[in-house]
Every structure is written in C-alpha cells, then in structure tokens.
Design an enzyme around this catalytic site. Structure first.
Site, short mmCIF file in Angstrom:
data_model
loop_
_atom_site.label_atom_id
_atom_site.label_comp_id
_atom_site.label_asym_id
_atom_site.label_seq_id
_atom_site.Cartn_x
_atom_site.Cartn_y
_atom_site.Cartn_z
N HIS A 5 8.77 -29.46 -6.57
CA HIS A 5 9.34 -30.45 -5.64
C HIS A 5 10.13 -29.81 -4.49
O HIS A 5 9.81 -29.98 -3.32
CB HIS A 5 10.30 -31.38 -6.38
CG HIS A 5 9.72 -32.09 -7.55
ND1 HIS A 5 8.84 -33.13 -7.44
CD2 HIS A 5 9.91 -31.91 -8.88
CE1 HIS A 5 8.51 -33.57 -8.63
NE2 HIS A 5 9.15 -32.86 -9.53
C1 BDR Z 1 13.94 -33.85 -8.04
O1 BDR Z 1 14.80 -34.06 -9.17
C2 BDR Z 1 15.18 -32.83 -9.71
O2 BDR Z 1 14.79 -32.85 -11.04
C3 BDR Z 1 14.44 -31.75 -8.96
O3 BDR Z 1 15.26 -30.60 -8.75
C4 BDR Z 1 14.03 -32.39 -7.68
O4 BDR Z 1 15.02 -32.21 -6.68
C5 BDR Z 1 12.55 -34.32 -8.40
O5 BDR Z 1 12.54 -35.69 -8.67
#
Ligand code: BDR
Ligand code: CA
Length: 313
Positions: free
Chosen positions: A242
């Site tokens: 992500h």
């Molecule tokens: C986001 O939530 C966190 O778990 C990750 O670091 C990312 O920023 C994904 O939904």
C-alpha cells in the site's frame, strides 16, 4: 534531476517501513522530516519503529517528530493483525541511533513550510490526524504545500468495513478536513494498492540482494504475506504494498492510471463511516479535488522498489 522536497507522515507499519526505504533509497527526495501518526499501533510504538527503520537505512540525519496520540474525535483502536504487536513484527531491527525532535509533528511541519521559499510535498501513509491538525492550525501555510500524496481510501472497496479503508476509517474527521482543504491531492487507495503486489518469487529476489535492507524488506514482506494469503485469497498469494504507492506516484506518475475526481469522506454513515466517496463518473458535477489512482504497472513499481532497496546499506 532536482530532488523533490518532501515531508513524510506515517505510522510504521510494515508497508510504511518499505515506503521509507523506497523514499530514501531512491535518492529522489530531499526528506525534510518524518512525522509520526498513531495507527494500528500506538504513537509510542510507531515512533520507535520509525527511528529503528531510519537507523537501519542510514537516514539518522532526518528529523523525526512525534504526532497525535489519537484520532481527532475518536479513540485509537489498535490491533495486532497484519503488522503484529510491535507494529513492525518480522525482521530483527537495530536499536535506534537517533532521537525524536522535541517539537511535535504539527509544529515541525509549520516551521519547515514557513522557512521554505518553495512549496513542499507531503506524503501521508497513516491516519491523517497530524495533517488535519496542521491545516486547522496553520491555514495560512496551505499555499506552501505543493501536493499531498496519500495512501488511503478506495473507490469501490474497503478493508476495515466493506467500504472503509484503514487510514481513513481510523480518523474520518481528519480525512474529511484534508480532502476539503483545497490542496492538490493524489489518492492511492485500495483499488491501486491491491494491484501493487509482491509474490513469493519477488520476496526471494529482495532477500537475494544480500544487503541488510534487502533482508529486512524480505522479512517484512514475509510477515505481511501471512495476513494476505489467509485473508485476501483473491490476490493469489500476493501481498499489497500500500504505502510505497504514495511515494512511487511522486517518482513516476506515468506508471499509474489515474482519474481526476471529486472525493469526500463519510463521517456518519451507519454502514459507511470512514468511506471515501469518490465521484468516479462525475455524477455531482463538482470540481475534482483529487487525482485518484486505480491501476499501476506492477513490474515498473517493483523495479523502483528493488533499485531503491539495493542502494541501501
Ligand atoms: C493502510 O493501513 C495500514 O495497515 C497500512 O500501513 C496502510 O497504510 C492500508 O489500509
Ligand atoms: Ca501505514
């Protein structure tokens, strides 16, 4: 090529750690500060994690500022799934060789922007509490923000609820302030990040790099993959990178497919609180306030990540 001046607001976080490796290892950024948000783990833990990762990658000269302990109006709900109890489970990490600055994230951002003659980009990969607080406290400095490139939200999907993504779900009021601020925004939501996948064969290549950062990156990806293989079977064994997307877009927007859209945040909905409401088909005929990414050239993205991590200690 001139380096892009950037402030990075994050909540490390396995994929936040990989994002920091990409930002520093690429050599493309003048990282003016790393500011810390509380997310799946407490501020104390995400701050320590940032200090450890920056120590690992030889970036101890970057000022780090502690941020908000909790979302604007809601309680922080930590959870140990995905990133583990420390927020950065998996690899063995060094003891930090640096300390956080005495002033907070908001004050740090304000003094960097005030002192800068040119606008500065903000990359945000956690809940948007610090950025919203800054925008409320220092509206006169908005013009000093070149753009906010953030990981958060989704056009057609969520991961905390059917429609809400974690970073927005955790602090929707903050996200609403950011999207309504009138600052240019790039939104890398789940639509694109679920295409920025690493598979086992990719992880093996990171490990084979032979440097410490490659080993840690592979360990982080291994730990991250446990959740994805069990809970996102549709991704066929891939784990979603992500947060590196928010940095990768700044490095080369050409590898992304995007659309300019009007985006707002649902803060009240019984079923949809924390959802980004993206007017993908322009049904409202409102002025777009965000460049929304929804596809990526995965091979080009992986090359970026690979080359950056290869350049680290
Ligand atoms: C986001 O939530 C966190 O778990 C990750 O670091 C990312 O920023 C994904 O939904
Ligand atoms: Ca994050």
């Amino acid at each position: 090529m001139d380096k892009i001046p950037v402030i990075i607001d994050c909540d490390p976080g396995l994929d936040d750690a990989l994002m920091l490796m990409l930002a520093h290892g690429s050599g493309r950024f003048d990282i003016r500060a790393v500011t810390i948000s509380a997310g799946k783990q407490t501020q104390a833990k995400t701050l320590q994690n940032a200090l450890k990762i920056l120590t690992l990658i030889g970036a101890t000269d970057i000022p780090v500022h502690h941020g908000a302990e909790k979302p604007l109006l809601r309680d922080l709900v930590v959870s140990n799934d995905v990133h583990g109890e420390s927020g950065l489970d998996g690899p063995s990490l060094p003891i930090p060789e640096m300390q956080a600055q005495p002033v907070s994230a908001v004050e740090g951002i304000a003094s960097i922007l005030s002192a800068s003659e040119t606008p500065i980009t903000i990359a945000a990969t956690g809940p948007l509490t610090n950025i919203a607080t800054f925008l409320l406290a220092y509206p006169q400095l908005k013009s000093k923000i070149e753009r906010i490139s953030l990981m958060g939200g989704g056009i057609f999907r969520g991961n905390m609820t059917p429609l809400a993504e974690f970073n927005i779900y955790t602090d929707p009021e903050a996200a609403a302030i950011v999207f309504r601020a009138g600052v240019p925004i790039t939104m890398c939501g789940l639509d694109v990040t679920h295409k920025a996948l690493v598979f086992q064969k990719d992880i093996d290549l990171f490990r084979a790099l032979g440097n410490q950062a490659g080993q840690v990156a592979a360990d982080l990806m291994d730990f991250f993959s446990i959740f994805y293989r069990e809970n996102r079977v549709e991704l066929n064994g891939g784990a979603a990178m992500h947060d590196p997307c928010a940095i990768a877009w700044l490095m080369n927007p050409g590898i992304f497919t995007t659309k300019s859209c009007y985006v707002d945040v649902e803060t009240k909905g019984e079923l949809t609180s924390g959802a980004t409401v993206v007017d993908f088909y322009n049904t409202l005929h409102k002025e777009p306030n965000a460049t929304v990414a929804y596809d990526i050239d995965r091979d080009a993205f992986l090359d970026m990540l690979f080359n950056a991590i290869k350049a680290l200690p």
